[in-house]
Every structure is written in C-alpha cells, then in structure tokens.
Write a protein that holds these residues in place. Structure first.
Motif, mmCIF file in Angstrom:
data_model
loop_
_atom_site.group_PDB
_atom_site.id
_atom_site.type_symbol
_atom_site.label_atom_id
_atom_site.label_comp_id
_atom_site.label_asym_id
_atom_site.label_seq_id
_atom_site.Cartn_x
_atom_site.Cartn_y
_atom_site.Cartn_z
ATOM 1 N N LEU A 174 0.808 -1.213 0.000
ATOM 2 C CA LEU A 174 0.000 0.000 0.000
ATOM 3 C C LEU A 174 0.840 1.261 0.000
ATOM 4 N N ALA A 175 2.055 1.181 0.532
ATOM 5 C CA ALA A 175 2.986 2.316 0.552
ATOM 6 C C ALA A 175 4.399 1.749 0.610
ATOM 7 N N PRO A 176 5.327 2.265 -0.196
ATOM 8 C CA PRO A 176 6.685 1.711 -0.217
ATOM 9 C C PRO A 176 7.493 2.037 1.029
ATOM 10 N N GLN A 177 7.147 3.132 1.721
ATOM 11 C CA GLN A 177 7.812 3.468 2.978
ATOM 12 C C GLN A 177 6.733 3.607 4.054
ATOM 13 N N TYR A 178 6.885 4.521 4.990
ATOM 14 C CA TYR A 178 5.871 4.651 6.037
ATOM 15 C C TYR A 178 4.539 5.083 5.431
ATOM 16 N N PRO A 179 3.427 4.477 5.837
ATOM 17 C CA PRO A 179 2.139 4.881 5.283
ATOM 18 C C PRO A 179 1.604 6.137 5.963
ATOM 19 N N SER A 180 0.787 6.880 5.252
ATOM 20 C CA SER A 180 0.052 7.987 5.845
ATOM 21 C C SER A 180 -1.262 7.459 6.401
ATOM 22 N N ARG A 181 -1.923 8.280 7.201
ATOM 23 C CA ARG A 181 -3.256 7.899 7.670
ATOM 24 C C ARG A 181 -4.192 7.666 6.495
ATOM 25 N N GLU A 182 -4.040 8.498 5.453
ATOM 26 C CA GLU A 182 -4.916 8.388 4.296
ATOM 27 C C GLU A 182 -4.759 7.040 3.610
ATOM 28 N N VAL A 183 -3.540 6.528 3.556
ATOM 29 C CA VAL A 183 -3.312 5.208 2.947
ATOM 30 C C VAL A 183 -4.043 4.127 3.724
ATOM 31 N N LEU A 184 -3.934 4.160 5.044
ATOM 32 C CA LEU A 184 -4.579 3.137 5.866
ATOM 33 C C LEU A 184 -6.096 3.279 5.829
ATOM 34 N N TYR A 232 9.462 1.779 13.056
ATOM 35 C CA TYR A 232 9.103 0.676 12.165
ATOM 36 C C TYR A 232 7.698 0.977 11.610
ATOM 37 N N GLY A 233 7.518 2.164 11.055
ATOM 38 C CA GLY A 233 6.224 2.511 10.491
ATOM 39 C C GLY A 233 5.503 3.620 11.229
ATOM 40 N N MET A 234 5.987 3.975 12.424
ATOM 41 C CA MET A 234 5.430 5.096 13.190
ATOM 42 C C MET A 234 6.579 5.899 13.786
ATOM 43 N N ARG A 235 6.326 7.195 13.955
ATOM 44 C CA ARG A 235 7.300 8.064 14.610
ATOM 45 C C ARG A 235 6.635 8.761 15.786
ATOM 46 N N VAL A 236 7.382 8.910 16.865
ATOM 47 C CA VAL A 236 6.854 9.621 18.028
ATOM 48 C C VAL A 236 6.504 11.046 17.607
ATOM 49 N N GLY A 237 5.265 11.449 17.875
ATOM 50 C CA GLY A 237 4.810 12.769 17.488
ATOM 51 C C GLY A 237 4.372 12.875 16.044
ATOM 52 N N ASP A 264 2.124 11.636 12.397
ATOM 53 C CA ASP A 264 0.703 11.608 12.030
ATOM 54 C C ASP A 264 0.085 10.225 12.182
ATOM 55 N N VAL A 265 0.932 9.194 12.201
ATOM 56 C CA VAL A 265 0.435 7.824 12.328
ATOM 57 C C VAL A 265 0.905 7.268 13.662
ATOM 58 N N THR A 266 -0.015 7.183 14.624
ATOM 59 C CA THR A 266 0.269 6.671 15.955
ATOM 60 C C THR A 266 -0.953 5.890 16.430
ATOM 61 N N PRO A 267 -0.835 5.137 17.522
ATOM 62 C CA PRO A 267 -2.031 4.465 18.047
ATOM 63 C C PRO A 267 -3.164 5.437 18.343
ATOM 64 N N GLU A 268 -2.827 6.621 18.829
ATOM 65 C CA GLU A 268 -3.861 7.597 19.187
ATOM 66 C C GLU A 268 -4.551 8.165 17.940
ATOM 67 N N THR A 269 -3.763 8.553 16.934
ATOM 68 C CA THR A 269 -4.378 9.159 15.751
ATOM 69 C C THR A 269 -5.186 8.131 14.963
ATOM 70 N N LEU A 270 -4.708 6.888 14.886
ATOM 71 C CA LEU A 270 -5.447 5.863 14.148
ATOM 72 C C LEU A 270 -6.669 5.396 14.925
ATOM 73 N N GLY A 271 -6.561 5.403 16.263
ATOM 74 C CA GLY A 271 -7.692 4.977 17.080
ATOM 75 C C GLY A 271 -8.934 5.814 16.857
ATOM 76 N N GLN A 272 -8.744 7.081 16.478
ATOM 77 C CA GLN A 272 -9.887 7.957 16.208
ATOM 78 C C GLN A 272 -10.713 7.466 15.019
ATOM 79 N N PHE A 273 -10.090 6.652 14.179
ATOM 80 C CA PHE A 273 -10.767 6.150 12.984
ATOM 81 C C PHE A 273 -11.068 4.653 13.077
ATOM 82 N N GLY A 274 -10.979 4.110 14.279
ATOM 83 C CA GLY A 274 -11.317 2.709 14.463
ATOM 84 C C GLY A 274 -10.253 1.734 14.016
ATOM 85 N N ILE A 275 -9.001 2.207 13.865
ATOM 86 C CA ILE A 275 -7.898 1.320 13.479
ATOM 87 C C ILE A 275 -7.083 1.001 14.736
#
Length: 312
Positions: free
Chosen positions: A86-96, A110-115, A117-128
């Motif tokens: 789906l993405a050759p490097q780190y995915p964006s929220r939009e990709v997921l 390994y796919g997320m960075r502290v602070g 756009d893609v974290t457990p908190e930001t993805l959790g808002q969208f049910g991921i």
C-alpha cells in the motif's frame, strides 16, 4: 506493486481453534482490547510481515507497507501468497483509511514516529487498532534490554489478537526447541567475542544498541555487542567509539542501496580502521535485514553468528 511471501507449511496445516473474545493484550505501555479478530490488517516492514505470515494470518490482511522503498525485499521471499504493498515506505493515515484497515501492526521507527501523524492515538480515532513491536517500545517507555523474549511476546500477542493462540505457542515452542538443540550440539564458547553491528553510514555509523535485537542475537551466539551500553535500539554513533572498542567481528546488516560487500570494502580500505581486529583479520559476517530485526529468522541468524564467532 504486489509482494510475494512464503507461508510455512506447518501453519498451513494447523487448524484454527476458536479463542473467546474479548481479548486484551499489552502493547508497549497500553492495554488493547479486541472484541473480535481484525479482518483488514496491515503490517509495516518485512520482518513484522513475516511474523503475520508465520502465524497464518494472510486471510485477515489487506496489504503491507514499508518494504520496497527501503530495498529490504529478498527474492527468497517470493512464493505463492500475494499481498498488495500500500505504501513503499511509512504509510500515511490516508493510505490506511483508503484500505479500510481495522488493524495496523507496526513499531516506533518501524512505520510510526513519536509525534507523527500515524500513531495508536491518531489511528484509534478512525477505528484502526494498533499493536506495537515490542523491541521498539524503548522509544516511549523503559524496558529490559533486547532478548528473544521480545519476539515471543509479539508472536503470542498477535496470535491472541487474531483468535489463534495455539499458533503462537507452536511457533515459540518450536523456536525454543530449535535453539536448545543447537546450543546442546555446539562446543562451549570461551570469552565472548566482541562484535560490532554495521547497519549503514560512512561519516557516522548506524548501529544497534542494548535494546536492538542484534544484541540478543549476538549474546545467544556467544558474543557481546560493543555498543551494549548505548541506551537505544538503533542509533547513530561516531566511528571513534568503534575503533576504541576494537571489535573482533563485524556484523553487516544487508539492505538498502549500499550492498554488504560495499560496506565491507569501505571498512577494509579505510586506513582509520586498519588496527581494528575484525578488519585486520577480515572477519565479517552478513545478516539480511529480516534476520537482524525481530522476526521468524532470528534463530537462523544466531546460528550464522555462532559459526562466525567460532572461527577464531
């Protein structure tokens, strides 16, 4: 593009046993509860993806991320199971979100960075829901130094999340038995061999510290990581520390645009490294990226390291 991965025959033949839900697992410093097994999972990086495939979870996956953009894929992975990248490097929220993902298996750096756009908190808002690679937890919390237990924890937790705990137990028990048999059959190791992990870099070097999986692999093979006192999993350091600590073996991590042979040539031809015992005696051993990071190939990596350490 589509990536091809091999699925172990053992897991193909293992029937799934129903696991009662809800299931709660520990992910770094969070308790995460699942009311049912995820159905549209995404994994980031080749080693995390191999964990998912080793557990036979392909039917629950919609794709992978973070592999081809870093040049980590091996031809040996090619077999018969296709997953879209789906993405050759780190995915964006939009990709997921575009993949309608309901689960993301990744780690810090390994796919997320502290602070980021893609974290457990930001993805959790969208049910991921997110499960974090145990080795990577050092970026957000204190944890013990790297060990094979990090891999065991992830395999057991993933298998519980997807309602097949018996698969995780079978894999962990199999790896433990394989390692025990190997240790019983090899000669006693003397003084630990001083090893240095050369991941990448020329002006400065990217290596594994005490929280990186190579430290655990090196110790299991009868060595000691010269960067064992560096409080990080993967970190950049100066070459002066490498020269001062005089490693006897250099462990090259093979991936990216610079080949393992080019990394070896850089060290062998640089006068600054001439007095390092590993360079002076031409003692290098290569691990593929997927072997040096937490995943199903760690036992094979230990065996290769032990062979290299024994060749004094």
């Amino acid at each position: 593009m589509r990536l091809l991965f091999a699925l172990p025959a053992l897991l193909l033949a293992t029937p799934a046993l129903a696991e009662p839900f809800p299931v709660t697992v520990r992910s770094c410093d969070r308790d995460v509860t699942f009311e049912a097994a995820p159905q549209r999972a995404v994994s980031n990086d080749v080693n995390l993806t191999e964990m998912m495939l080793a557990l036979g979870l392909t039917d629950h996956m919609v794709g992978v991320t973070g592999i081809s953009g870093w040049n980590k894929i091996e031809q040996a992975l090619a077999a018969g199971i296709e997953l879209p990248e789906l993405a050759p490097q780190y995915p964006s929220r939009e990709v997921l979100l575009g993949a309608d993902a309901d689960f993301y298996f990744a780690g810090w750096n390994y796919g997320m960075r502290v602070g980021g756009d893609v974290t457990p908190e930001t993805l959790g808002q969208f049910g991921i829901a997110v499960y974090e690679l145990t080795e990577s937890c050092i970026h957000i919390m204190d944890k013990p130094k790297a060990s094979l237990e990090d891999l065991d924890v992830d395999l057991r937790n993933l298998s519980k999340i997807f309602g097949v705990p018996e698969r995780g137990e079978a894999l962990v028990e199999g790896y433990e038995a394989e390692l025990a048999a190997f240790e019983a059959g090899r000669e006693a190791v003397g003084e630990p061999v001083r090893a240095f992990v050369y991941d990448s870099g020329e002006d400065r070097v990217f290596t594994a510290g005490r929280y990186g999986m190579p430290t655990a692999l090196i110790e299991a093979a009868g060595g000691v990581n010269i960067a064992d006192d560096v409080a990080a999993n993967w970190v950049e350091i100066g070459w002066e520390a490498v020269i001062e600590r005089a490693p006897e073996v250099i462990v090259i991590v093979n991936y990216g645009n610079v080949t393992a042979e080019q990394k070896r040539d850089f060290m062998m031809t640089n006068p600054a490294f001439a007095d390092i015992p590993a360079v002076r005696n031409d003692r290098f051993v290569t691990l593929e990226y997927v072997e040096a990071t937490p995943g199903p190939r760690n036992i094979a990596a230990i065996k290769r390291l032990a062979e290299a350490f024994a060749a004094r």
